[in-house]
Enzyme design. Structure first.
Site, PDB file in Angstrom:
ATOM      1  N   TYR A 291      -2.730   0.573  10.376  1.00 22.32           N
ATOM      2  CA  TYR A 291      -3.193   0.002   9.111  1.00 22.32           C
ATOM      3  C   TYR A 291      -4.481  -0.774   9.334  1.00 22.32           C
ATOM      4  CZ  TYR A 291      -3.314  -2.574   4.738  1.00 22.32           C
ATOM      5  OH  TYR A 291      -3.704  -3.088   3.520  1.00 22.32           O
ATOM      6  N   VAL A 292      -5.421  -0.551   8.439  1.00 21.92           N
ATOM      7  CA  VAL A 292      -6.681  -1.297   8.409  1.00 21.92           C
ATOM      8  C   VAL A 292      -6.850  -1.815   6.987  1.00 21.92           C
ATOM      9  CG1 VAL A 292      -9.191  -1.158   8.693  1.00 21.92           C
ATOM     10  CG2 VAL A 292      -7.690   0.129  10.234  1.00 21.92           C
TER      11      VAL A 292
ATOM     12  N   PHE B  38       0.827  -1.204   0.000  1.00 22.80           N
ATOM     13  CA  PHE B  38       0.000   0.000   0.000  1.00 22.80           C
ATOM     14  C   PHE B  38       0.865   1.260   0.000  1.00 22.80           C
ATOM     15  CE2 PHE B  38      -2.050   3.361   2.519  1.00 22.80           C
ATOM     16  CZ  PHE B  38      -3.180   3.602   1.746  1.00 22.80           C
TER      17      PHE B  38
ATOM     18  N   ILE C 165     -12.717   1.628  12.615  1.00 23.35           N
ATOM     19  CA  ILE C 165     -11.695   0.750  13.182  1.00 23.35           C
ATOM     20  C   ILE C 165     -10.384   1.495  13.391  1.00 23.35           C
ATOM     21  CG2 ILE C 165     -10.360  -1.365  12.794  1.00 23.35           C
ATOM     22  CD1 ILE C 165     -12.913  -2.311  11.151  1.00 23.35           C
ATOM     23  N   GLY C 166      -9.979   2.313  12.417  1.00 20.46           N
ATOM     24  CA  GLY C 166      -8.769   3.123  12.582  1.00 20.46           C
ATOM     25  C   GLY C 166      -8.887   4.069  13.760  1.00 20.46           C
TER      26      GLY C 166
ATOM     27  N   TYR D 144      -6.261  12.245  10.223  1.00 18.31           N
ATOM     28  CA  TYR D 144      -5.410  12.707  11.316  1.00 18.31           C
ATOM     29  C   TYR D 144      -5.710  14.163  11.679  1.00 18.31           C
ATOM     30  CZ  TYR D 144      -2.746   8.427  10.479  1.00 18.31           C
ATOM     31  OH  TYR D 144      -2.362   7.116  10.333  1.00 18.31           O
TER      32      TYR D 144
ATOM     33  N   ASN E  80      -0.998  10.359   0.838  1.00 14.29           N
ATOM     34  CA  ASN E  80      -2.127   9.662   1.461  1.00 14.29           C
ATOM     35  C   ASN E  80      -3.139  10.662   2.021  1.00 14.29           C
ATOM     36  OD1 ASN E  80      -3.849   7.881   2.713  1.00 14.29           O
ATOM     37  ND2 ASN E  80      -2.222   6.719   3.722  1.00 14.29           N
TER      38      ASN E  80
END
Length: 146
Positions: free
Chosen positions: A83-84, A26, A93-94, A128, A121
């Site tokens: 990482y998910v 990724f 989840i993150g 964030y 990204n």
């Protein structure tokens, strides 16, 4: 879907190495992922973090971290990876993983939490920033592979 966030265990290492490889792809740097299950077992005392586990006991995401000391601010925490798996993203989840890291850093009286994000990204940068993180556009990584 029920997702459990729990500390990483030695029994997780095989699944984690597969996720590390997936994350390296990724990040467009698969050649840099050289870790192995055997190496993780030998270095298990240095592995800290959380695994996101689904109902089938499959790890679908992780966050790794360690303590650091920054001369300007003192005791801190560094999140190495978050990482998910793609098919589980945008489900909170993150957020659960990073909140586990933040909670631990707070409990341990750290002055700050630091991590990196690739400049390309944009989804991660937006995530964030939504947490209140300040993205430093000045500093660059310096790695010396030993």
């Amino acid at each position: 879907m029920s997702i459990q966030i729990r500390p990483i265990e030695e029994a997780d290492f095989t699944q984690l190495v597969a996720l590390f490889k997936e994350f390296a792809i990724f990040e467009k740097a698969p050649e840099l992922m050289t870790n192995t299950v055997e190496k993780m077992i030998a270095e298990k005392d240095y592995i800290n973090g959380y695994a996101a586990v689904n109902e089938e006991n499959t790890i679908i995401g992780y966050a790794t971290c360690f303590f650091a000391y920054y001369t300007w601010i003192g005791k801190s925490f560094y999140m190495d990876d978050l990482y998910v798996k793609p098919e589980y993203r945008a489900q909170g989840i993150g957020t659960k993983l990073i909140n586990s890291i933040i909670d631990l850093a707070t409990k341990e009286h750290c002055s700050k939490l630091r991590w990196q994000v690739s400049e390309w990204n944009t989804p991660a940068i937006g995530f964030y920033k939504s947490l209140g993180a300040q993205i430093n556009e000045t500093e660059r990584n310096c790695d010396l592979i030993l």
